[in-house]
Design a protein around this motif. Sequence first.
Motif, short mmCIF file in Angstrom:
data_model
loop_
_atom_site.label_atom_id
_atom_site.label_comp_id
_atom_site.label_asym_id
_atom_site.label_seq_id
_atom_site.Cartn_x
_atom_site.Cartn_y
_atom_site.Cartn_z
N GLU A 66 -47.36 -27.34 104.57
CA GLU A 66 -47.06 -27.00 103.17
C GLU A 66 -48.17 -26.12 102.59
O GLU A 66 -47.90 -25.21 101.82
N ALA A 67 -49.40 -26.38 102.97
CA ALA A 67 -50.52 -25.56 102.49
C ALA A 67 -50.36 -24.11 102.95
O ALA A 67 -50.55 -23.17 102.16
N HIS A 68 -49.99 -23.92 104.20
CA HIS A 68 -49.76 -22.56 104.71
C HIS A 68 -48.59 -21.92 103.99
O HIS A 68 -48.64 -20.73 103.64
N ARG A 69 -47.55 -22.68 103.76
CA ARG A 69 -46.38 -22.13 103.04
C ARG A 69 -46.80 -21.70 101.63
O ARG A 69 -46.43 -20.63 101.15
N CYS A 70 -47.59 -22.54 100.97
CA CYS A 70 -48.07 -22.24 99.63
C CYS A 70 -48.88 -20.94 99.64
O CYS A 70 -48.72 -20.09 98.76
N MET A 71 -49.74 -20.80 100.63
CA MET A 71 -50.57 -19.60 100.75
C MET A 71 -49.70 -18.37 101.01
O MET A 71 -49.86 -17.33 100.36
N GLU A 72 -48.78 -18.48 101.95
CA GLU A 72 -47.93 -17.35 102.30
C GLU A 72 -47.04 -16.90 101.15
O GLU A 72 -46.73 -15.72 101.01
N GLU A 73 -46.64 -17.86 100.31
CA GLU A 73 -45.78 -17.55 99.16
C GLU A 73 -46.59 -17.25 97.91
O GLU A 73 -46.02 -17.08 96.83
N ASN A 74 -47.91 -17.22 98.05
CA ASN A 74 -48.81 -16.89 96.94
C ASN A 74 -48.59 -17.81 95.72
O ASN A 74 -48.52 -17.36 94.59
N ARG A 75 -48.48 -19.12 95.97
CA ARG A 75 -48.22 -20.09 94.91
C ARG A 75 -49.43 -20.93 94.52
O ARG A 75 -49.32 -21.83 93.70
N ALA A 76 -50.59 -20.69 95.09
CA ALA A 76 -51.73 -21.58 94.89
C ALA A 76 -52.37 -21.42 93.50
O ALA A 76 -52.88 -22.39 92.96
N ASN A 77 -52.36 -20.23 92.94
CA ASN A 77 -53.02 -19.96 91.66
C ASN A 77 -54.51 -20.34 91.71
O ASN A 77 -55.06 -20.86 90.75
N GLY A 78 -55.13 -20.11 92.83
CA GLY A 78 -56.56 -20.41 93.04
C GLY A 78 -56.78 -20.71 94.50
O GLY A 78 -55.92 -20.49 95.34
N LYS A 79 -57.96 -21.23 94.81
CA LYS A 79 -58.28 -21.54 96.20
C LYS A 79 -57.51 -22.77 96.67
O LYS A 79 -57.25 -23.69 95.92
N ILE A 80 -57.13 -22.75 97.93
CA ILE A 80 -56.46 -23.88 98.55
C ILE A 80 -57.53 -24.71 99.26
O ILE A 80 -58.34 -24.17 100.01
N VAL A 81 -57.51 -26.01 99.00
CA VAL A 81 -58.48 -26.92 99.60
C VAL A 81 -57.74 -27.90 100.49
O VAL A 81 -56.73 -28.48 100.09
#
Length: 72
Positions: free
Chosen positions: A54-69
Amino acid sequence: SPMDAIPASVKLTTYAGGSEDFINTPLQSFINELQLGNTQIKVGKVFKLEQIVEAHRCMEENRANGKIVIVT
């Protein structure tokens, strides 16, 4: 060409120096500024290691709105 495969919304950072150059970077200055509260890092989303897909999906879809931890 691998650069052509990187989406426009993805930021790529590279380092081309040697180990001697890396030691001379201002990392400690940056850490000091963080500790003093003079620099803020925007954390967008926090995931457990089990949620890495899910973290990778969030990153790929540009949904993080900040750094992913990722926490273990």
